[in-house]
Scaffold this active site. Structure first.
Site, PDB file in Angstrom:
ATOM      1  N   TYR A 198       0.874  -1.174   0.000  1.00 19.35           N
ATOM      2  CA  TYR A 198       0.000   0.000   0.000  1.00 19.35           C
ATOM      3  C   TYR A 198       0.911   1.225   0.000  1.00 19.35           C
ATOM      4  O   TYR A 198       1.323   1.710   1.045  1.00 19.35           O
ATOM      5  CB  TYR A 198      -0.921  -0.003   1.216  1.00 19.35           C
ATOM      6  CG  TYR A 198      -1.832   1.210   1.307  1.00 19.35           C
ATOM      7  CD1 TYR A 198      -2.391   1.770   0.163  1.00 19.35           C
ATOM      8  CD2 TYR A 198      -2.142   1.781   2.536  1.00 19.35           C
ATOM      9  CE1 TYR A 198      -3.221   2.870   0.237  1.00 19.35           C
ATOM     10  CE2 TYR A 198      -2.988   2.884   2.622  1.00 19.35           C
ATOM     11  CZ  TYR A 198      -3.516   3.427   1.472  1.00 19.35           C
ATOM     12  OH  TYR A 198      -4.338   4.522   1.543  1.00 19.35           O
ATOM     13  N   ASP A 251      -2.038  -1.589  -3.922  1.00 20.44           N
ATOM     14  CA  ASP A 251      -2.337  -0.216  -4.330  1.00 20.44           C
ATOM     15  C   ASP A 251      -1.037   0.579  -4.330  1.00 20.44           C
ATOM     16  O   ASP A 251      -0.476   0.857  -3.272  1.00 20.44           O
ATOM     17  CB  ASP A 251      -3.351   0.395  -3.356  1.00 20.44           C
ATOM     18  CG  ASP A 251      -3.716   1.826  -3.703  1.00 20.44           C
ATOM     19  OD1 ASP A 251      -3.206   2.357  -4.716  1.00 20.44           O
ATOM     20  OD2 ASP A 251      -4.511   2.433  -2.951  1.00 20.44           O
ATOM     21  N   HIS A 348     -12.231   1.207  -4.517  1.00 19.57           N
ATOM     22  CA  HIS A 348     -11.276   0.427  -5.299  1.00 19.57           C
ATOM     23  C   HIS A 348     -11.882  -0.904  -5.725  1.00 19.57           C
ATOM     24  O   HIS A 348     -12.647  -1.521  -4.980  1.00 19.57           O
ATOM     25  CB  HIS A 348     -10.009   0.131  -4.484  1.00 19.57           C
ATOM     26  CG  HIS A 348      -9.098   1.306  -4.337  1.00 19.57           C
ATOM     27  ND1 HIS A 348      -7.895   1.426  -5.006  1.00 19.57           N
ATOM     28  CD2 HIS A 348      -9.211   2.422  -3.593  1.00 19.57           C
ATOM     29  CE1 HIS A 348      -7.310   2.556  -4.671  1.00 19.57           C
ATOM     30  NE2 HIS A 348      -8.088   3.185  -3.811  1.00 19.57           N
TER      31      HIS A 348
END
Length: 365
Positions: A198, A251, A348
């Protein structure tokens, strides 16, 4: 020495290069659910005409920036409120969307979540998160968490990787240079590593080192974003030097090209500099491939959708599966699950990645 992860037992399509073309029989493997077993220890299998008599194993990975884990935590609202989560955001009598995602996709081998929003010391919260992947029937997942080590302030960041068969995992660890809970590494006995990422979303706000929150760093979040990417690159190189093949998924908070954004790509400084470094330094030096583009070419695919706007009017591809170049031929499927049902409360879309014969990758040497 790397930090060990907090591991918690579960409480109950584009053009392909000819050499990489996928067979229809490999696109949708069906899981075999053993009704009399409380835990699965093998990978799913599908038939293949590649070699008569062989059945390649399929390792399925789902990655999802959940935005917050609150909607699928089975914890009393007062307890969540003590963690800074309002009761209106709690699960209540709503379905467990994480468990639904896992069940809908036939119990994937690994589930990587980002932005779960918890701290390293939130013991009860961590237990609730570990339990969220499990139900009364089916496999029992083990949770490996990397969470924000801050002791004060809002709860942000945090990643968790759920493993259906933890016996595959040789080492589960965080990384020394990250105290925000942004990286979880699972090194497998079979010679590969799954890295749940992330990355920072850059801005000109100051970056605060959570290990020394009262000491100014002199860095913006944009600067730390670029630094984070370079530190991640070095981590990957060190793993590869030990013989591990890497799969990075999660991500990355960056869009690589114009085709990955709508209506526009941010081309102003410093976003353009971070993108340039990621495209020209991080990806090539890590020896990884943006596997969605490798498989699907110019096909449109997005992983982030602005809330409150019609789908497709403001969106971007910022979540990726970056696969070791030596493993490209092991990829059986890569897709973004863009439907609202798949995204649930999050902005997302999950990523679905299926890898073939990961238990045989040492034979690539």
């Amino acid at each position: 020495m790397p930090k060990r992860a907090h591991a918690t037992e579960g409480l109950e399509e584009g053009k392909l290069h000819p050499a990489k073309r996928l067979r229809a029989s490999q696109a949708s493997p069906e899981a075999v659910v053993e009704a009399n077993s409380s835990q699965f220890t093998g990978t799913e299998t599908v038939t293949s005409s590649a070699t008569a008599g062989e059945r390649p194993s399929i390792t399925t990975v789902i990655s999802w920036n959940a935005e917050t884990s609150a909607p699928f935590l089975d914890t009393h609202p007062r307890k969540l409120a003590s963690y800074g989560i309002t009761s209106s955001a709690t699960k209540g009598d709503k379905p467990n969307v994480l468990r639904q995602l896992i069940t809908r996709h036939h119990f994937p081998d690994f589930v990587c979540l980002q932005e779960v929003r918890g701290r390293h010391g939130d013991t009860e919260w961590i237990a609730a998160l570990a339990a969220a992947a499990n139900g009364a029937e089916g496999p029992k997942y083990k949770a490996y968490t990397s969470l924000n080590r801050a002791t004060r302030g809002a709860r942000h960041f945090g990643v968790v990787t759920f493993a259906k068969d933890p016996s595959q995992v040789a080492v589960a660890r965080e990384v020394e240079w990250d105290v925000e809970g942004r990286v979880m590494v699972l090194e497998m006995h079979d010679g590969w590593a799954l890295i749940n990422v992330y990355a920072l979303n850059g801005s000109e706000y100051p970056w605060v080192d959570q290990s020394a929150p009262n000491k100014p760093t002199g860095k913006t979040r944009n600067q730390r974003k670029r630094e984070f990417n370079k530190l991640l690159l070095e981590e990957v190189k060190q793993m590869q030097a030990r013989g591990l093949r890497v799969v990075l998924i999660g991500d990355f908070n960056i869009s690589l090209t114009k085709r990955d954004c709508y209506p526009r790509l941010r081309t102003e400084y410093p976003h353009a500099l971070a993108r340039k470094e990621f495209n020209e330094v991080v990806i090539p030096q890590a020896g990884v491939v943006d596997i969605f583009r490798e498989v699907h070419g110019d096909k449109k695919g997005f992983s982030w959708f602005a809330k409150g706007k019609p789908q497709g009017t403001d969106c971007a591809r910022v979540d990726y599966a970056l696969v070791d170049r030596s493993l490209v031929d092991n990829v059986a499927e890569i897709a973004y699950l863009e439907d609202q049902e798949e995204r649930a409360h999050s902005d997302h879309a999950p990523i679905l990645l299926k890898l073939r014969d990961m238990d045989k990758i040492e034979q690539l040497d």
